[in-house]
Design a protein around this motif. Sequence first.
Motif, PDB file in Angstrom:
ATOM      1  N   THR A  92       2.636   6.936  -1.761  1.00  0.00           N
ATOM      2  CA  THR A  92       3.824   7.602  -2.315  1.00  0.00           C
ATOM      3  C   THR A  92       3.329   8.314  -3.826  1.00  0.00           C
ATOM      4  O   THR A  92       3.751   9.582  -3.978  1.00  0.00           O
ATOM      5  CB  THR A  92       5.050   6.865  -2.322  1.00  0.00           C
ATOM      6  OG1 THR A  92       5.011   5.770  -2.913  1.00  0.00           O
ATOM      7  CG2 THR A  92       5.348   6.531  -0.896  1.00  0.00           C
ATOM      8  N   GLN A 101       7.060   6.397  13.914  1.00  0.00           N
ATOM      9  CA  GLN A 101       5.784   5.636  13.664  1.00  0.00           C
ATOM     10  C   GLN A 101       5.450   4.664  14.898  1.00  0.00           C
ATOM     11  O   GLN A 101       4.165   4.541  15.027  1.00  0.00           O
ATOM     12  CB  GLN A 101       6.240   4.863  12.400  1.00  0.00           C
ATOM     13  CG  GLN A 101       5.175   3.789  11.945  1.00  0.00           C
ATOM     14  CD  GLN A 101       5.351   3.016  10.796  1.00  0.00           C
ATOM     15  OE1 GLN A 101       5.862   3.582  10.008  1.00  0.00           O
ATOM     16  NE2 GLN A 101       4.520   1.948  10.496  1.00  0.00           N
ATOM     17  N   THR A 152      -2.263   2.014   9.042  1.00  0.00           N
ATOM     18  CA  THR A 152      -0.972   1.394   9.554  1.00  0.00           C
ATOM     19  C   THR A 152      -1.203   0.282  10.269  1.00  0.00           C
ATOM     20  O   THR A 152      -0.729  -1.010  10.287  1.00  0.00           O
ATOM     21  CB  THR A 152       0.135   2.297  10.130  1.00  0.00           C
ATOM     22  OG1 THR A 152       0.345   3.249   9.217  1.00  0.00           O
ATOM     23  CG2 THR A 152       1.469   1.568  10.474  1.00  0.00           C
ATOM     24  N   MET A 171       5.002   2.750   6.112  1.00  0.00           N
ATOM     25  CA  MET A 171       4.311   3.896   5.669  1.00  0.00           C
ATOM     26  C   MET A 171       4.638   5.277   5.991  1.00  0.00           C
ATOM     27  O   MET A 171       4.419   6.386   5.142  1.00  0.00           O
ATOM     28  CB  MET A 171       2.924   3.490   6.464  1.00  0.00           C
ATOM     29  CG  MET A 171       1.629   4.356   6.097  1.00  0.00           C
ATOM     30  SD  MET A 171       1.059   4.405   4.265  1.00  0.00           S
ATOM     31  CE  MET A 171       0.209   2.675   4.492  1.00  0.00           C
ATOM     32  N   THR A 221       0.807  -1.400   0.022  1.00  0.00           N
ATOM     33  CA  THR A 221      -0.137   0.086  -0.023  1.00  0.00           C
ATOM     34  C   THR A 221       1.039   1.263  -0.077  1.00  0.00           C
ATOM     35  O   THR A 221       0.466   2.173  -0.622  1.00  0.00           O
ATOM     36  CB  THR A 221      -0.894   0.013   1.228  1.00  0.00           C
ATOM     37  OG1 THR A 221      -1.715  -1.210   1.180  1.00  0.00           O
ATOM     38  CG2 THR A 221      -1.998   1.358   1.202  1.00  0.00           C
ATOM     39  N   THR A 222       2.027   1.097   0.590  1.00  0.00           N
ATOM     40  CA  THR A 222       2.843   2.576   0.790  1.00  0.00           C
ATOM     41  C   THR A 222       3.407   2.816  -0.722  1.00  0.00           C
ATOM     42  O   THR A 222       3.551   4.261  -0.877  1.00  0.00           O
ATOM     43  CB  THR A 222       4.005   2.271   1.516  1.00  0.00           C
ATOM     44  OG1 THR A 222       3.810   1.714   2.839  1.00  0.00           O
ATOM     45  CG2 THR A 222       4.955   3.394   1.654  1.00  0.00           C
ATOM     46  N   GLY A 255       7.326   6.543   3.852  1.00  0.00           N
ATOM     47  CA  GLY A 255       6.851   6.574   2.559  1.00  0.00           C
ATOM     48  C   GLY A 255       6.081   7.983   2.430  1.00  0.00           C
ATOM     49  O   GLY A 255       6.541   8.811   1.547  1.00  0.00           O
ATOM     50  N   HIS A 267      14.286   4.189   7.286  1.00  0.00           N
ATOM     51  CA  HIS A 267      13.358   3.333   7.544  1.00  0.00           C
ATOM     52  C   HIS A 267      13.423   2.895   9.137  1.00  0.00           C
ATOM     53  O   HIS A 267      12.357   3.365   9.720  1.00  0.00           O
ATOM     54  CB  HIS A 267      13.288   1.938   6.748  1.00  0.00           C
ATOM     55  CG  HIS A 267      12.497   2.034   5.412  1.00  0.00           C
ATOM     56  ND1 HIS A 267      11.265   1.664   5.162  1.00  0.00           N
ATOM     57  CD2 HIS A 267      12.842   2.852   4.163  1.00  0.00           C
ATOM     58  CE1 HIS A 267      10.908   1.990   3.947  1.00  0.00           C
ATOM     59  NE2 HIS A 267      11.780   2.578   3.519  1.00  0.00           N
TER      60      HIS A 267
END
Length: 429
Positions: free
Chosen positions: A85, A212, A256, A137, A80-81, A140, A204
Amino acid sequence: MNFYQKFEGKIMDFGTKLNNLKLLRVLRDSFMISFPLIIFGSIMLVIANLPFLDKVLSPEALTNLKNFLGPASMTTMSITTIFVTLGIGYYFSKEEGVDPIFGAAISLVSFLLLTPTANGGELGSVLQIDRLGAKGMFIGMIAAFLSAYMYTFFVKKNWTIKMPDTVPPAVSKSFAALIPAVLTLTTFLVINIIFTFTPWGNPHDFIYEIIQTPLTKLGSGISATIVAIFSIQILWFFGLHGQIIVNSVMDPIWNTLSLENLNAFQAGTEMPNIITKQFIETFTVGLGGTGMTLIVILAILIFMKSRQLKEIARLAAPAGLFNVNEPVTFGLPIVLNPIIAIPWIIAPVAATLVAYFAMASGLVPATTGVAVPWTTPVLISGFLATNSIAGSILQLVQMALVLAIWFPFLMALDKKNYELEKQETTSVA
């Protein structure tokens, strides 16, 4: 101007400003890019994991079915990320009046430049799927917004190669994007190199640990969820679209958390989160729209006497079955109606608490992360979101609670309207 009017004005001003923030608007539109793809992946995942399949299929046949349908979720929901983006780069560039397709491509490549690879043996270096989904996520989104900003900044500064008018438009646009793309991507390459000398090793892991993880822990708690639900109801009471305003802030966190549950569901392990995007949509909005008003419509049709209320309920019922409740919100009305304010705010909060503790206690399975459209009718959505009939039963319990809270206020409103209707009939006679 009294206190009520001042408070109303401040709430409306705040909601309007928040709703008009460019970054939140871009983020909301970007998540919608993945919607049809995620629905496709979700349908295939649901089919492959229906609770009764092990009773009607042999172990070999069931394994084959999961292997055949597995790529559907892997190529949609698990990455999905990537879609987010692309969406951020596209819509941000479009907002700035710059060619959006290059903005999308540059945002995606900027994210991939920051993404670590793993040793795939004979395959060489490979991207890890989890880095393209839930775990990546936030990095991104940050990379996409920053790269899109840089790209549009360089273009607006005219740091571009201009081609003669005789050159085809596609070629001319490519050359125009060349210098902004090189400058932007070089910046992200340097950032990635710098992070190799830090304790995290890559951007990341830095973002995941520092930003995150704390945010998702906050968003996964019941306290933050209740504040979000309360805010949605308050905003709607003043005529502002609470979902658009609140969800634009909370969706990155809820999505997320959903992806984390999806990964666990696919792996056959315990779901780590109770609060997810599916929890919010299935066990709040999924009971007839904002405020869970489907049971309110049914109560009016069955128990109330007022012709006006019954007419509104008849008009609202078809839409309410699919969780669209603007006919009730503005027809009853709920907006700026002091009689309705208490149940409108209290009932969703109470029902959300019931759903949370039902899942926390293990009575109902947590949502699986499978995307369920918010327009899916009640009971069906509860089953699909939890992969269990217990999800449907929970929705029935929630509706009973909402009815209990609403009923005395509905009776008061009905009595008031019914008396007025009787007086009008008498005066006409």
